[in-house]
Design a protein around this motif. Sequence first.
Motif, PDB file in Angstrom:
ATOM      1  N   LEU A  87     -29.179  32.555  -8.823  1.00 53.53           N
ATOM      2  CA  LEU A  87     -28.076  32.370  -7.990  1.00 53.53           C
ATOM      3  C   LEU A  87     -27.392  33.091  -8.465  1.00 53.53           C
ATOM      4  O   LEU A  87     -26.328  33.154  -8.460  1.00 53.53           O
ATOM      5  N   ARG A  88     -27.236  33.212  -6.425  1.00 56.15           N
ATOM      6  CA  ARG A  88     -25.754  33.701  -6.336  1.00 56.15           C
ATOM      7  C   ARG A  88     -25.575  34.047  -5.230  1.00 56.15           C
ATOM      8  O   ARG A  88     -25.555  34.446  -4.106  1.00 56.15           O
ATOM      9  N   HIS A  89     -24.651  32.769  -4.823  1.00 56.85           N
ATOM     10  CA  HIS A  89     -24.379  32.273  -3.458  1.00 56.85           C
ATOM     11  C   HIS A  89     -22.908  32.188  -3.587  1.00 56.85           C
ATOM     12  O   HIS A  89     -22.728  30.929  -4.579  1.00 56.85           O
ATOM     13  N   GLY A  90     -22.693  32.145  -2.194  1.00 55.49           N
ATOM     14  CA  GLY A  90     -20.197  32.339  -2.144  1.00 55.49           C
ATOM     15  C   GLY A  90     -20.286  30.366  -2.004  1.00 55.49           C
ATOM     16  O   GLY A  90     -18.881  29.995  -2.083  1.00 55.49           O
ATOM     17  N   ASN A  91     -21.758  30.016  -1.678  1.00 53.54           N
ATOM     18  CA  ASN A  91     -21.213  28.336  -1.823  1.00 53.54           C
ATOM     19  C   ASN A  91     -21.742  27.151  -2.990  1.00 53.54           C
ATOM     20  O   ASN A  91     -22.062  26.806  -2.673  1.00 53.54           O
ATOM     21  N   LEU A  92     -22.354  28.201  -3.642  1.00 59.08           N
ATOM     22  CA  LEU A  92     -23.120  27.531  -5.203  1.00 59.08           C
ATOM     23  C   LEU A  92     -22.144  27.558  -5.911  1.00 59.08           C
ATOM     24  O   LEU A  92     -21.409  29.030  -6.737  1.00 59.08           O
ATOM     25  N   LEU A  93     -22.079  27.375  -7.068  1.00 64.43           N
ATOM     26  CA  LEU A  93     -20.938  27.377  -8.448  1.00 64.43           C
ATOM     27  C   LEU A  93     -21.386  28.041  -9.487  1.00 64.43           C
ATOM     28  O   LEU A  93     -22.513  28.160  -9.380  1.00 64.43           O
ATOM     29  N   SER A  94     -20.576  28.988  -9.762  1.00 63.78           N
ATOM     30  CA  SER A  94     -21.358  29.554 -10.421  1.00 63.78           C
ATOM     31  C   SER A  94     -21.371  29.903 -12.143  1.00 63.78           C
ATOM     32  O   SER A  94     -20.291  29.336 -12.770  1.00 63.78           O
ATOM     33  N   LEU A  95     -22.311  30.202 -13.132  1.00 62.23           N
ATOM     34  CA  LEU A  95     -22.374  29.549 -14.162  1.00 62.23           C
ATOM     35  C   LEU A  95     -21.985  31.767 -14.615  1.00 62.23           C
ATOM     36  O   LEU A  95     -22.889  32.173 -14.370  1.00 62.23           O
ATOM     37  N   PRO A 113     -10.098  24.139  -8.625  1.00 59.61           N
ATOM     38  CA  PRO A 113      -8.761  23.940  -8.951  1.00 59.61           C
ATOM     39  C   PRO A 113      -9.156  22.366  -7.837  1.00 59.61           C
ATOM     40  O   PRO A 113      -8.053  21.620  -8.604  1.00 59.61           O
ATOM     41  N   ASN A 114      -9.163  22.279  -7.236  1.00 59.46           N
ATOM     42  CA  ASN A 114      -9.396  21.590  -6.199  1.00 59.46           C
ATOM     43  C   ASN A 114     -10.611  19.851  -6.061  1.00 59.46           C
ATOM     44  O   ASN A 114     -10.814  19.313  -5.549  1.00 59.46           O
ATOM     45  N   GLY A 115     -11.048  20.555  -7.452  1.00 62.72           N
ATOM     46  CA  GLY A 115     -11.837  19.407  -7.869  1.00 62.72           C
ATOM     47  C   GLY A 115     -13.520  19.312  -6.749  1.00 62.72           C
ATOM     48  O   GLY A 115     -13.640  20.251  -6.260  1.00 62.72           O
ATOM     49  N   THR A 116     -13.904  17.912  -7.227  1.00 63.42           N
ATOM     50  CA  THR A 116     -14.281  17.832  -5.967  1.00 63.42           C
ATOM     51  C   THR A 116     -13.819  16.901  -4.757  1.00 63.42           C
ATOM     52  O   THR A 116     -13.159  16.570  -3.878  1.00 63.42           O
ATOM     53  N   LEU A 117     -15.437  17.429  -3.306  1.00 59.21           N
ATOM     54  CA  LEU A 117     -15.138  16.458  -2.248  1.00 59.21           C
ATOM     55  C   LEU A 117     -14.939  14.442  -2.220  1.00 59.21           C
ATOM     56  O   LEU A 117     -13.898  14.239  -1.384  1.00 59.21           O
ATOM     57  N   GLU A 118     -15.507  14.545  -3.125  1.00 61.65           N
ATOM     58  CA  GLU A 118     -15.260  12.709  -3.544  1.00 61.65           C
ATOM     59  C   GLU A 118     -13.818  12.433  -3.759  1.00 61.65           C
ATOM     60  O   GLU A 118     -13.661  11.314  -2.935  1.00 61.65           O
ATOM     61  N   ASP A 119     -13.525  13.364  -4.302  1.00 65.86           N
ATOM     62  CA  ASP A 119     -11.889  13.462  -4.783  1.00 65.86           C
ATOM     63  C   ASP A 119     -11.095  13.093  -3.126  1.00 65.86           C
ATOM     64  O   ASP A 119      -9.712  12.177  -3.402  1.00 65.86           O
ATOM     65  N   THR A 164     -21.161  13.368  -2.484  1.00 66.86           N
ATOM     66  CA  THR A 164     -19.882  14.391  -2.901  1.00 66.86           C
ATOM     67  C   THR A 164     -19.318  14.623  -3.998  1.00 66.86           C
ATOM     68  O   THR A 164     -18.471  15.438  -3.797  1.00 66.86           O
ATOM     69  N   SER A 165     -20.188  14.216  -4.957  1.00 71.39           N
ATOM     70  CA  SER A 165     -18.910  14.082  -6.405  1.00 71.39           C
ATOM     71  C   SER A 165     -19.692  15.772  -6.652  1.00 71.39           C
ATOM     72  O   SER A 165     -19.589  16.011  -7.480  1.00 71.39           O
ATOM     73  N   ASN A 166     -21.096  16.267  -6.077  1.00 67.85           N
ATOM     74  CA  ASN A 166     -20.967  17.386  -6.397  1.00 67.85           C
ATOM     75  C   ASN A 166     -20.854  18.822  -5.696  1.00 67.85           C
ATOM     76  O   ASN A 166     -22.330  19.457  -5.516  1.00 67.85           O
ATOM     77  N   ILE A 167     -20.200  17.696  -4.908  1.00 66.42           N
ATOM     78  CA  ILE A 167     -19.754  19.760  -3.939  1.00 66.42           C
ATOM     79  C   ILE A 167     -18.149  19.041  -4.577  1.00 66.42           C
ATOM     80  O   ILE A 167     -17.196  19.140  -4.015  1.00 66.42           O
ATOM     81  N   LEU A 168     -18.300  20.817  -4.594  1.00 66.02           N
ATOM     82  CA  LEU A 168     -16.697  21.308  -5.544  1.00 66.02           C
ATOM     83  C   LEU A 168     -15.875  22.198  -4.411  1.00 66.02           C
ATOM     84  O   LEU A 168     -16.314  22.850  -3.853  1.00 66.02           O
ATOM     85  N   PHE A 180     -26.852  21.219 -11.493  1.00 60.79           N
ATOM     86  CA  PHE A 180     -28.134  22.023 -11.418  1.00 60.79           C
ATOM     87  C   PHE A 180     -29.214  20.429 -12.403  1.00 60.79           C
ATOM     88  O   PHE A 180     -30.510  21.738 -12.636  1.00 60.79           O
ATOM     89  N   GLY A 181     -29.214  19.758 -12.789  1.00 57.81           N
ATOM     90  CA  GLY A 181     -29.768  19.818 -13.882  1.00 57.81           C
ATOM     91  C   GLY A 181     -30.916  19.055 -13.152  1.00 57.81           C
ATOM     92  O   GLY A 181     -32.127  18.896 -14.067  1.00 57.81           O
ATOM     93  N   LEU A 182     -31.042  18.410 -12.239  1.00 63.75           N
ATOM     94  CA  LEU A 182     -32.156  18.088 -11.928  1.00 63.75           C
ATOM     95  C   LEU A 182     -32.913  18.431 -11.217  1.00 63.75           C
ATOM     96  O   LEU A 182     -34.208  17.404 -10.039  1.00 63.75           O
ATOM     97  N   VAL A 183     -32.818  19.920 -10.621  1.00 68.71           N
ATOM     98  CA  VAL A 183     -33.436  20.718  -9.477  1.00 68.71           C
ATOM     99  C   VAL A 183     -35.128  20.626  -9.782  1.00 68.71           C
ATOM    100  O   VAL A 183     -35.254  20.892 -11.053  1.00 68.71           O
TER     101      VAL A 183
END
Length: 680
Positions: A87-95, A113-119, A164-168, A180-183
């Motif tokens: 994957l390579r996308h600006g809205n996916l967390l890069s490994l 640096p800004n954590g999660t949307l849930e926070d 929301t906790s998986n949206i950084l 992406f552990g459950l994909v």
Amino acid sequence: MLPTPIKDTESSFIFPDQTCQRFTLAEIQSATQNFDDALVIGRGGFGKVYKCSNIGSMSEVAVKRLHSMSNQGANEFESEVKVLSMLRHGNLLSLIGYCNDEREMVLVYEFMPNGTLEDYLRKPNSSLSWLLLLKICVGAAQGLDYLHRGTSAQHGVIHRDVKTSNILLDANFVAKVSDFGLVKVGLMDRTHVSTAVKGTFGYMDPCYFYTGKLTRKSDVYAFGVVLFEVLSGKKAVDSTLDEDQWGLAGWAQKKIKAGKLNQIINPRLVGQISRKCMKEFARIARYCLHTEPKQRPTMAEVVVKLESVLSQETEIANSVVSEEGFIYKLRSLFTGKVDDAIESKYDFSRYLDLIRIEVDTAIGGSKDGSFRTFTDYQLASATNNFMDEVLSPTVNESIYKGWVHERTYAPTKCGVDLAIYVRKIEILSQKIIKLKNFNHPNFVELLGYCVSKGELFFVYEFIPGTSFAKHLYGGATSLSWATRLNIAIGAAEGLLYLHKRNQAAYRQFKTSHILVDKDFNARLSDFSFVSYTFQMDRYYATPEWFRYRADRFDSFFHDEDSFVSLYQLSFADDFAMKNEIYAFGVVLLEMLTGMKVYDEERPLEKKNLVEWVTPLLANEENLRMIMDLQLQHNDFPPKGAFKLVQLVSNCLQPKQDQPPSMEDILQVLNHCYQEEIKTV
């Protein structure tokens, strides 16, 4: 270093070394100071997350160490590496990399640096505005849409744990879907897959829960819950509330059905949301939660609808900016004078916030996943504090060369990883065009941008080469007829791609806008802006074009009541595309003759190439008089050259309702190219 099969399962999966780094346990221990708890920034059933610095070429990373007794386990570790390497996308967390050493399973990500949307939704004094929350929702939706519609490996991906906790959130509050552990991968040609039910209660699709049939619409359901969380500020599941409010999804839908939408809204957002957009946003969320999966929208449809809401809210926010101050600010670009009193009343900082939203809406959601928002510090680090200044190969201005990590775009050392160039412009002197889906092999790729202190920086890939103009008459390598046609074909394919989207890409199209790379392929550049200044090259434009532009500017400068916004000064796309056809005809004429469109050194009657040559194009016998001598074989033009001449003549007609389309141009160019290849 050879790739290593995973040891913890019976899988034969080979870890990728080309797309992400493999770190040794010693490197991980050094970066985490032997897994020091003082560096822990998160904990979960999987283990701990550490904030670290100085690992590989990265200055800041997040290191996730999976506990040996973790429920996530080796299978999920393998899944995360396998999926993110594709994957390579600006809205996916890069490994960035991983470690699978001595039974340690470690994942290394770019740091958010800004954590999660849930926070931020749970913070008592959250500073996130409604516009910024909308931007975050759009970004997350674009990331999920990219997963669903297929990666570079053409495999659809279902996330299965959207929440929301998986949206950084990165430094600029750009949303990054993570975890992406459950994909489930490889569902492009199947409607569903039967699997053990996994996910998070409160976000789980009831149909999936009861039947075990997982579909993309299961992610859509979970995203609907996320939207209601954003709107209400409430948790997906909250057992501290009354029983009828435990599940947000059910409670919110009941409130809407009862006509009590106002009771859902987070009090902190009251006054920021227009009633029309509030209803539309809630409608989108509600449809995502439809009991019948087939009736739910796709993520692509969700993206379009959310972008529409963001666009409407942005227009409303723009309307509060002082019109009088806006007019004077824009006029200062042309006159160089600014009334101090007006300037003091002009809320420029607020306008910058709106510009950021506008830029994010325009380019932040590219489906090819390459766009990033850069900070001042990142650009300064990548460009050696803007010291590596070079001349642009396609436009007569300075650009800044730099280097970034090819996956995360984090700054690296000079000569390491991906070469970039940074172009700086004044925000108010340009109109940003929509760049969604603008991914084409004949474009110079736009990687990202930065809005800072009244300036807009755009970051492009750096491609060694020179402009088509310099090849034709600037002393660069002489080009054969076949090579010229091939370059023209590439340029035509790029413009056709844009025209099919009803997008006029250039104020004026020129040979100087066509970059010729080291393999002699055309790469269009500098198509992301349409300038409002009067510095126009009349030799690439029809007379009607100038009359049209003059009328628009004259009304602007003499009738203040007619002014509403900067974007009203833009030209009609259909008119602009006709002018691009004319300009492409001029480009082909330069290619054919090897001459500049205007040259003071030529005799008076030949200075203007179009005026001189156009009358000669009707007769094939004149072709030898005007065609570049380097292209003629024994004083005869190449076979099929006159067919191109006829095309040029049609493109250069000053008045015509139906000029050749880019499809017509491309068809003729391909015909001429095939004729030349046969001859050679």
